[in-house]
Scaffold this active site. Sequence first.
Site, PDB file in Angstrom:
ATOM      1  N   ASP A 274     -13.375 101.309 -68.249  1.00  0.00           N
ATOM      2  CA  ASP A 274     -13.383 102.505 -69.092  1.00  0.00           C
ATOM      3  C   ASP A 274     -14.780 103.092 -69.251  1.00  0.00           C
ATOM      4  OD1 ASP A 274     -14.245 100.342 -70.628  1.00  0.00           O
ATOM      5  OD2 ASP A 274     -12.897 100.700 -72.310  1.00  0.00           O
TER       6      ASP A 274
ATOM      7  N   ASP B 161     -21.845 100.645 -70.585  1.00  0.00           N
ATOM      8  CA  ASP B 161     -22.779 100.814 -71.692  1.00  0.00           C
ATOM      9  C   ASP B 161     -24.079 100.109 -71.271  1.00  0.00           C
ATOM     10  OD1 ASP B 161     -23.442 101.507 -74.380  1.00  0.00           O
ATOM     11  OD2 ASP B 161     -22.793  99.568 -75.112  1.00  0.00           O
TER      12      ASP B 161
ATOM     13  N   ARG C 153      -6.475 104.264 -79.111  1.00  0.00           N
ATOM     14  CA  ARG C 153      -6.288 104.253 -77.653  1.00  0.00           C
ATOM     15  C   ARG C 153      -5.288 105.309 -77.209  1.00  0.00           C
ATOM     16  NH1 ARG C 153      -8.637  99.436 -75.780  1.00  0.00           N
ATOM     17  NH2 ARG C 153      -8.400  97.619 -77.112  1.00  0.00           N
TER      18      ARG C 153
END
Length: 184
Positions: free
Chosen positions: A99, A102, A165
């Site tokens: 997804d 980072d 979500r």
Amino acid sequence: MKDCIERILISEEELQQKVKELGEKITQDYQGKEIRVIGILRGAFIFMADLIRNIHVPLSVDFMSISSYGDEIESNGIVRILKDLDKPITRKHVLIVEDIVDTGLTLKHLREVLSTREPASVRICALLNKEERRVVKDLKIDYLGFNIPNYFVVGYGLDFAERYRNYPFIFVLKPEYYQGRASA
Ligand code: IMP
Ligand code: MG
């Protein structure tokens, strides 16, 4: 607009357009090959479901679940496999679908783990990237959806404390919602 939404960062239309483009690119790059698409649970499941419907070469899917020790919004690089793949990946063309990147620690670790299993190739497809937050400098994201600023985002599979979500777009959560002063 719902109370918890500070602002919408990527709309449903923009997401669908980008997923289509990524699918086309992957389809071109893997001509004559078969892909084992590996989704990282749980954040990637919605993106992956849309993505594979835009990939037009033979493929199969598998999933892995990973936990990073650390608090809920930041990982510290210690990665633990909670659910491993069901099938071996020996001689397979592996495409990891994630997804968001980072610090990059999760994917760096994952790439290393999967590479020891002698796949034919390993590539990474990530929907979002927070370049500013990167700790791992040599992580190659082969297919990237969007570079985003350093906001904590949710929706389209991404969560905060397992919520949000189900929103079809990516949005910035109002700070009071992740600081525990409000819940929606
Ligand atoms: P990394 O190891 O620091 O690259 O962390 C990546 C993981 O942190 C992602 O798979 C997400 O689960 C989580 N993460 C990082 N930023 C966000 C965010 O803005 N929203 C939701 N989850 C995030
Ligand atoms: Mg994740």
